[in-house]
Design a protein around this motif. Sequence first.
Motif, PDB file in Angstrom:
ATOM      1  N   PRO A  92      22.389  21.412   9.107  1.00  0.00           N
ATOM      2  CA  PRO A  92      22.517  20.201   8.289  1.00  0.00           C
ATOM      3  C   PRO A  92      22.943  19.043   9.190  1.00  0.00           C
ATOM      4  CG  PRO A  92      24.266  21.780   7.752  1.00  0.00           C
ATOM      5  CD  PRO A  92      23.376  22.418   8.758  1.00  0.00           C
ATOM      6  N   TRP A  93      22.235  17.915   9.057  1.00  0.00           N
ATOM      7  CA  TRP A  93      22.594  16.750   9.864  1.00  0.00           C
ATOM      8  C   TRP A  93      22.548  15.498   9.011  1.00  0.00           C
ATOM      9  CZ3 TRP A  93      18.914  12.913  11.399  1.00  0.00           C
ATOM     10  CH2 TRP A  93      17.567  13.238  11.171  1.00  0.00           C
ATOM     11  N   ARG A  94      23.321  14.505   9.463  1.00  0.00           N
ATOM     12  CA  ARG A  94      23.447  13.256   8.704  1.00  0.00           C
ATOM     13  C   ARG A  94      22.949  12.105   9.573  1.00  0.00           C
ATOM     14  NH1 ARG A  94      28.970  12.717   6.059  1.00  0.00           N
ATOM     15  NH2 ARG A  94      29.738  13.006   8.168  1.00  0.00           N
ATOM     16  N   LEU A  95      22.224  11.193   8.924  1.00  0.00           N
ATOM     17  CA  LEU A  95      21.765   9.966   9.575  1.00  0.00           C
ATOM     18  C   LEU A  95      22.494   8.794   8.941  1.00  0.00           C
ATOM     19  CD1 LEU A  95      19.883   8.225  11.334  1.00  0.00           C
ATOM     20  CD2 LEU A  95      18.192   8.374   9.479  1.00  0.00           C
ATOM     21  N   LEU A  96      23.201   8.043   9.771  1.00  0.00           N
ATOM     22  CA  LEU A  96      23.856   6.816   9.322  1.00  0.00           C
ATOM     23  C   LEU A  96      23.025   5.645   9.819  1.00  0.00           C
ATOM     24  CD1 LEU A  96      27.470   7.722  10.439  1.00  0.00           C
ATOM     25  CD2 LEU A  96      26.593   7.800   8.122  1.00  0.00           C
ATOM     26  N   ARG A  97      22.708   4.737   8.906  1.00  0.00           N
ATOM     27  CA  ARG A  97      22.024   3.491   9.268  1.00  0.00           C
ATOM     28  C   ARG A  97      23.069   2.387   9.149  1.00  0.00           C
ATOM     29  NH1 ARG A  97      18.724   6.218   5.719  1.00  0.00           N
ATOM     30  NH2 ARG A  97      16.707   6.869   6.545  1.00  0.00           N
ATOM     31  N   VAL A  98      23.344   1.710  10.259  1.00  0.00           N
ATOM     32  CA  VAL A  98      24.374   0.681  10.288  1.00  0.00           C
ATOM     33  C   VAL A  98      23.683  -0.679  10.290  1.00  0.00           C
ATOM     34  CG1 VAL A  98      26.368  -0.232  11.535  1.00  0.00           C
ATOM     35  CG2 VAL A  98      25.878   2.233  11.585  1.00  0.00           C
ATOM     36  N   TYR A  99      24.102  -1.552   9.352  1.00  0.00           N
ATOM     37  CA  TYR A  99      23.522  -2.888   9.218  1.00  0.00           C
ATOM     38  C   TYR A  99      24.537  -3.943   9.655  1.00  0.00           C
ATOM     39  CZ  TYR A  99      19.753  -0.549   6.839  1.00  0.00           C
ATOM     40  OH  TYR A  99      18.698   0.275   6.564  1.00  0.00           O
ATOM     41  N   GLU A 100      24.074  -5.191   9.766  1.00  0.00           N
ATOM     42  CA  GLU A 100      24.938  -6.300  10.214  1.00  0.00           C
ATOM     43  C   GLU A 100      26.276  -6.290   9.475  1.00  0.00           C
ATOM     44  OE1 GLU A 100      22.385 -10.050  11.542  1.00  0.00           O
ATOM     45  OE2 GLU A 100      21.856  -9.313   9.543  1.00  0.00           O
ATOM     46  N   ASP A 101      26.233  -6.194   8.184  1.00  0.00           N
ATOM     47  CA  ASP A 101      27.444  -6.057   7.381  1.00  0.00           C
ATOM     48  C   ASP A 101      27.658  -4.558   7.194  1.00  0.00           C
ATOM     49  OD1 ASP A 101      29.469  -5.924   5.530  1.00  0.00           O
ATOM     50  OD2 ASP A 101      28.541  -7.317   4.113  1.00  0.00           O
ATOM     51  N   GLU A 102      28.606  -3.989   7.937  1.00  0.00           N
ATOM     52  CA  GLU A 102      28.788  -2.533   7.954  1.00  0.00           C
ATOM     53  C   GLU A 102      29.069  -1.938   6.580  1.00  0.00           C
ATOM     54  OE1 GLU A 102      31.470  -1.267  11.011  1.00  0.00           O
ATOM     55  OE2 GLU A 102      30.369  -2.363  12.552  1.00  0.00           O
ATOM     56  N   ARG A 103      29.500  -2.761   5.618  1.00  0.00           N
ATOM     57  CA  ARG A 103      29.721  -2.253   4.258  1.00  0.00           C
ATOM     58  C   ARG A 103      28.407  -1.842   3.606  1.00  0.00           C
ATOM     59  NH1 ARG A 103      32.772  -7.260   1.958  1.00  0.00           N
ATOM     60  NH2 ARG A 103      31.032  -8.132   3.103  1.00  0.00           N
ATOM     61  N   ASN A 104      27.281  -2.339   4.137  1.00  0.00           N
ATOM     62  CA  ASN A 104      25.963  -2.012   3.600  1.00  0.00           C
ATOM     63  C   ASN A 104      25.324  -0.798   4.263  1.00  0.00           C
ATOM     64  OD1 ASN A 104      25.896  -4.103   1.729  1.00  0.00           O
ATOM     65  ND2 ASN A 104      25.140  -5.555   3.242  1.00  0.00           N
ATOM     66  N   SER A 105      26.054  -0.132   5.145  1.00  0.00           N
ATOM     67  CA  SER A 105      25.499   1.030   5.846  1.00  0.00           C
ATOM     68  C   SER A 105      25.102   2.115   4.853  1.00  0.00           C
ATOM     69  CB  SER A 105      26.524   1.574   6.834  1.00  0.00           C
ATOM     70  OG  SER A 105      26.766   0.608   7.840  1.00  0.00           O
ATOM     71  N   THR A 106      24.095   2.889   5.230  1.00  0.00           N
ATOM     72  CA  THR A 106      23.614   3.960   4.355  1.00  0.00           C
ATOM     73  C   THR A 106      23.696   5.296   5.073  1.00  0.00           C
ATOM     74  OG1 THR A 106      21.317   3.764   5.074  1.00  0.00           O
ATOM     75  CG2 THR A 106      21.998   2.392   3.205  1.00  0.00           C
ATOM     76  N   THR A 107      23.739   6.349   4.279  1.00  0.00           N
ATOM     77  CA  THR A 107      23.833   7.707   4.799  1.00  0.00           C
ATOM     78  C   THR A 107      22.781   8.575   4.128  1.00  0.00           C
ATOM     79  OG1 THR A 107      26.218   7.458   5.060  1.00  0.00           O
ATOM     80  CG2 THR A 107      25.369   9.694   5.004  1.00  0.00           C
ATOM     81  N   THR A 108      22.104   9.395   4.930  1.00  0.00           N
ATOM     82  CA  THR A 108      21.176  10.392   4.409  1.00  0.00           C
ATOM     83  C   THR A 108      21.519  11.723   5.059  1.00  0.00           C
ATOM     84  OG1 THR A 108      19.432   8.718   4.264  1.00  0.00           O
ATOM     85  CG2 THR A 108      18.744  11.023   4.118  1.00  0.00           C
ATOM     86  N   ILE A 109      21.637  12.770   4.258  1.00  0.00           N
ATOM     87  CA  ILE A 109      21.891  14.112   4.789  1.00  0.00           C
ATOM     88  C   ILE A 109      20.602  14.913   4.690  1.00  0.00           C
ATOM     89  CG2 ILE A 109      23.172  16.264   4.471  1.00  0.00           C
ATOM     90  CD1 ILE A 109      25.541  14.585   3.519  1.00  0.00           C
ATOM     91  N   TYR A 110      20.239  15.537   5.802  1.00  0.00           N
ATOM     92  CA  TYR A 110      19.031  16.374   5.858  1.00  0.00           C
ATOM     93  C   TYR A 110      19.430  17.835   5.896  1.00  0.00           C
ATOM     94  CZ  TYR A 110      16.713  11.997   6.813  1.00  0.00           C
ATOM     95  OH  TYR A 110      16.248  10.710   6.706  1.00  0.00           O
ATOM     96  N   ARG A 111      18.774  18.600   5.066  1.00  0.00           N
ATOM     97  CA  ARG A 111      19.025  20.044   5.006  1.00  0.00           C
ATOM     98  C   ARG A 111      18.429  20.710   6.243  1.00  0.00           C
ATOM     99  NH1 ARG A 111      19.536  22.370  -0.380  1.00  0.00           N
ATOM    100  NH2 ARG A 111      18.213  24.004   0.435  1.00  0.00           N
ATOM    101  N   PRO A 112      18.913  21.892   6.599  1.00  0.00           N
ATOM    102  CA  PRO A 112      18.391  22.591   7.774  1.00  0.00           C
ATOM    103  C   PRO A 112      16.878  22.804   7.691  1.00  0.00           C
ATOM    104  CG  PRO A 112      20.367  23.672   6.967  1.00  0.00           C
ATOM    105  CD  PRO A 112      19.996  22.632   5.950  1.00  0.00           C
ATOM    106  N   ASP A 113      16.221  22.651   8.829  1.00  0.00           N
ATOM    107  CA  ASP A 113      14.788  22.911   8.977  1.00  0.00           C
ATOM    108  C   ASP A 113      13.910  22.066   8.053  1.00  0.00           C
ATOM    109  OD1 ASP A 113      15.163  24.913  10.978  1.00  0.00           O
ATOM    110  OD2 ASP A 113      15.739  26.323   9.397  1.00  0.00           O
ATOM    111  N   THR A 114      14.330  20.831   7.764  1.00  0.00           N
ATOM    112  CA  THR A 114      13.496  19.978   6.912  1.00  0.00           C
ATOM    113  C   THR A 114      12.946  18.760   7.644  1.00  0.00           C
ATOM    114  OG1 THR A 114      15.418  18.771   6.082  1.00  0.00           O
ATOM    115  CG2 THR A 114      14.652  20.653   4.769  1.00  0.00           C
ATOM    116  N   GLU A 115      13.704  18.159   8.566  1.00  0.00           N
ATOM    117  CA  GLU A 115      13.256  16.942   9.235  1.00  0.00           C
ATOM    118  C   GLU A 115      13.613  16.964  10.712  1.00  0.00           C
ATOM    119  OE1 GLU A 115      11.494  14.369   8.085  1.00  0.00           O
ATOM    120  OE2 GLU A 115      11.469  15.095   6.033  1.00  0.00           O
TER     121      GLU A 115
END
Length: 163
Positions: A92-115
Amino acid sequence: MTRLARWLLVVVVVLASVGAGIGAWALTRDTGSKLPEISAYTHGRTVRVGPFVYCNVMNLNECQSPQTQGELSVNDRDPVQLSVPAAIGRAPWRLLRVYEDERNSTTTIYRPDTELAVTIPTVDPQRGKLTGVVVQLLTLVQDPSGELRDAPHAEWSVRLVWP
């Protein structure tokens, strides 16, 4: 088969086994300590980066901290194509997308062997310009109150540079 022939056969088998063992050791000796790298690509340029921090999943206090951070020049037309190796993607791994205003950052968690690859636009209509991406390997930990939660035990970081 004579006694001498049997003895020679045993010597040949032992020497071949020792040679195979030494050959296998020579081929794999440097790969055991190499930490996984992620890559990010945009507009004809690729950056490969090792971990910022990499901890033992069984002991989160046992860490290597090379503090490696990639840097990639971006524009508003070309997305970032992020790739992770199977060593990361099979967990399982997580992708954080950080934007200019860090309060707008997003998170996506990927299940094993999916991406193993993700395409990320550099501009989000609601969040603005993307300034960085972070990949984290996750493990479950128990906090002081007894609750289970996910925590990163390894992290890779790419800073996005705008013109």
